[in-house]
Each structure stands twice: as C-alpha cells, then as structure tokens.
Design a protein around this motif. Structure first.
Motif, PDB file in Angstrom:
ATOM      1  N   LEU A  77      34.966  56.712  99.757  1.00 13.67           N
ATOM      2  CA  LEU A  77      33.783  56.643  98.902  1.00 13.67           C
ATOM      3  C   LEU A  77      33.926  57.585  97.704  1.00 13.67           C
ATOM      4  N   LEU A  78      34.485  58.771  97.941  1.00 14.67           N
ATOM      5  CA  LEU A  78      34.725  59.713  96.852  1.00 14.67           C
ATOM      6  C   LEU A  78      35.677  59.116  95.825  1.00 14.67           C
ATOM      7  N   LEU A  79      36.664  58.366  96.303  1.00  9.80           N
ATOM      8  CA  LEU A  79      37.591  57.699  95.388  1.00  9.80           C
ATOM      9  C   LEU A  79      36.845  56.786  94.431  1.00  9.80           C
ATOM     10  N   GLN A  80      35.842  56.064  94.941  1.00 11.23           N
ATOM     11  CA  GLN A  80      35.084  55.159  94.078  1.00 11.23           C
ATOM     12  C   GLN A  80      34.342  55.920  92.981  1.00 11.23           C
ATOM     13  N   VAL A  81      33.824  57.099  93.305  1.00  8.90           N
ATOM     14  CA  VAL A  81      33.141  57.931  92.304  1.00  8.90           C
ATOM     15  C   VAL A  81      34.129  58.379  91.236  1.00  8.90           C
ATOM     16  N   VAL A  82      35.271  58.901  91.684  1.00 10.49           N
ATOM     17  CA  VAL A  82      36.273  59.409  90.744  1.00 10.49           C
ATOM     18  C   VAL A  82      36.840  58.272  89.900  1.00 10.49           C
ATOM     19  N   LEU A  83      37.055  57.122  90.509  1.00  5.40           N
ATOM     20  CA  LEU A  83      37.613  55.983  89.773  1.00  5.40           C
ATOM     21  C   LEU A  83      36.636  55.473  88.719  1.00  5.40           C
ATOM     22  N   GLN A  84      35.351  55.398  89.071  1.00  7.01           N
ATOM     23  CA  GLN A  84      34.353  54.983  88.086  1.00  7.01           C
ATOM     24  C   GLN A  84      34.327  55.964  86.910  1.00  7.01           C
ATOM     25  N   GLN A  89      35.847  57.612  81.382  1.00  3.82           N
ATOM     26  CA  GLN A  89      36.552  58.558  80.516  1.00  3.82           C
ATOM     27  C   GLN A  89      37.574  57.826  79.648  1.00  3.82           C
ATOM     28  N   ASP A  90      38.266  56.852  80.239  1.00  5.89           N
ATOM     29  CA  ASP A  90      39.231  56.063  79.470  1.00  5.89           C
ATOM     30  C   ASP A  90      38.561  55.333  78.320  1.00  5.89           C
ATOM     31  N   GLU A  91      37.289  54.979  78.513  1.00 13.57           N
ATOM     32  CA  GLU A  91      36.528  54.265  77.483  1.00 13.57           C
ATOM     33  C   GLU A  91      35.703  55.218  76.620  1.00 13.57           C
ATOM     34  N   ALA A  92      35.946  56.539  76.775  1.00 15.15           N
ATOM     35  CA  ALA A  92      35.243  57.571  76.002  1.00 15.15           C
ATOM     36  C   ALA A  92      33.724  57.482  76.173  1.00 15.15           C
ATOM     37  N   GLN A  93      33.284  57.230  77.408  1.00 15.34           N
ATOM     38  CA  GLN A  93      31.854  57.111  77.697  1.00 15.34           C
ATOM     39  C   GLN A  93      31.304  58.394  78.335  1.00 15.34           C
TER      40      GLN A  93
END
Length: 277
Positions: A77-84, A89-93
């Motif tokens: 579940l933590l992976l899903q948070v970090v991945l989101q 971040q990749d999209e500069a959001q």
C-alpha cells in the motif's frame, strides 16, 4: 508548533533511510533511462484498482493477525502512495514531501487538544472540535452549515457501497431523520421486503433494482441500530462460505457437480458442524 514527543533517534533514522531507499527504487522504476516499461506506462487513473486492492489486502492481513503478512501488505500500500507521488513529481504537479507535510499539518491543526492548549473533557467533544475544524478548512461557518445533501454527496462517490450507506444513515440520523424505536425500523424492513417481492413479480428490472436497493438500505439501518458493521458482517459471511466450501471438497472425491442437491445440502451441514459455524 513542534511535536513534543519523538521516537527513538536510531529508529527514526532507520525509518527515514528505508523511506529514502523506497523513493529511490520507485524513481528508478519510473526513469526513462533503464526504468520499467510497465511503471513508465502507469497513470494515476490506471493505478486506481491497485490502490483499492492493496487497501483491502491490508485489511485482510490485519484481520488475520499475521504480522508478516501485515508488514508485506502495508508495504504494497505504501508503494502505491510513493508511486502516485512519483508520477505527480514527474509531471511537475506535487511531491511526496508535500503529501507528508500536508497530512502532518492537518493532524496538528485538527488536534488542538494535543498540539495546542484547547481543553477537552471527552471523546464527543473531540469529535465536535474535529468537525468544526474540518468545516472551517472548507470555508464553512458552524452557524451556517451547508445542506445535508451536500455534506453526504461525497460518500457514494468515494466509498464502497455498504460503507457509503452506513455513513449516509449515520449522518441522516444525526440530523434528525431517524425512527423513534427499533420496532419502527423492523416495520420499515418488512415494508421494503414486501415491495421488493412485488417488484419481482413484474418484468421491470429497473424497478426490481430500485426496490432491492431500498431493502438493502433499510437492512444497513437495522445494522446501525444494533451497532453492527454491515461490511464486516458480509465479509465474515464470505469467509465462512469459502471455509465451508473447502470442507465440502475435502469430503468428496471428484467435483461437487457430480452430487445431487440433497447430497450437497447434507455435506454443507456436515461442513458447517465440523467448523462450528
């Protein structure tokens, strides 16, 4: 305001190091140079099913009491948070730092009895304060609250159906939309049951669906009156059904489809007796 209590410094450093390692791993998976094609292909929307699935698996692990499984599922579940957060971040959001900082600030803001000097006497007062702070965050005044329909509209959009129904029921009851006694709730249940049975006698699927929904809604209200959790109840039934099915398959040779209805019912009762439920 700073937090006055801190965990062991060595443990804190270990946690920070492990989180930093996880962030680096996810960043590499998302890297255009040598990253994973699957991870690079993901979007916040494509990951929604995984967020839901992992959350349910965390719940199942907690209910099992298996510490190893809990650690593993919390990690998923933590992976899903970090991945989101990495995709954002990749999209500069936004970044994971903003996510963590935001929830820390919210917790401090909503617990003035812990991080401030607001005195509280009981849990009910804490709950009232929490709701008042939430309203203020949304620019709402306690003297001029939004319509009830507006407050509860988010539940069906954000929550699983049974949980959404329970939340709707609780909020409606708190606003005064409540039966006088449990006998009235039972009367409503039998009324809805008759209306559902009448709808089944027609060929109108939409009407049948609507009446089934009304019946389920009333059943959730009954659960609320008896302080029962309908989601946990149906989850427990699903689990027991699988256990009984496994026990039945232990009792037979071949497929269950080879046995008559009477034989299957006898095996079902035998499995139920052996399991004790």
């Amino acid at each position: 305001m700073s937090v006055s209590h801190h965990p062991d410094p060595q443990l804190t450093q270990a946690i920070l190091t492990a989180l930093e390692d996880l962030v680096k791993v996810v960043a590499q998976l998302r890297s255009p140079e040598g990253g994973c094609p699957w991870d690079l292909q993901q979007t916040p929307e494509s990951l929604i099913p995984y967020v839901i699935e992992e959350a349910y698996e965390v719940v199942a692990a907690i209910q099992s009491g298996d510490q190893k499984a809990i650690v593993e599922e919390l990690g998923d579940l933590l992976l899903q948070v970090v991945l989101q957060a990495q995709i954002a971040q990749d999209e500069a959001q936004f970044t994971l730092a903003e996510v963590a900082q935001g929830i820390s600030e919210k917790l401090i803001r909503r617990h003035p009895h812990v991080f401030g000097d607001l005195p509280v006497e009981n849990l009910e007062q804490i709950h009232r304060n929490w709701e008042a702070i939430k309203a203020a965050e949304k620019g709402q005044s306690p003297d001029n609250p939004p319509p009830l329909s507006q407050k509860v509209a988010e539940y069906p959009r954000k929550l699983p159906p049974l949980l959404a129904t329970l939340k709707l029921s609780q909020k409606a009851a708190a606003a005064g939309l409540e039966w006088d006694c449990i006998e009235d709730v039972w009367a409503k249940f039998h009324e809805e049951l008759e209306e559902f049975q009448a709808a089944l006698a027609t060929e109108d699927k939409a009407h049948q669906q609507a009446e089934l929904g009304d019946l389920l809604f009333t059943l959730v209200n009954l659960a609320r009156w008896y302080d029962l959790d309908p989601s946990q109840a149906i989850q427990g039934t699903n689990h027991r059904f699988i256990q009984r099915l496994e026990k039945m398959e232990e009792l037979v040779s071949g497929s269950l489809t080879e046995y008559s209805g009477a034989e299957l019912d006898q095996m079902w009762q035998q499995a139920k007796a052996q399991l004790g439920h």
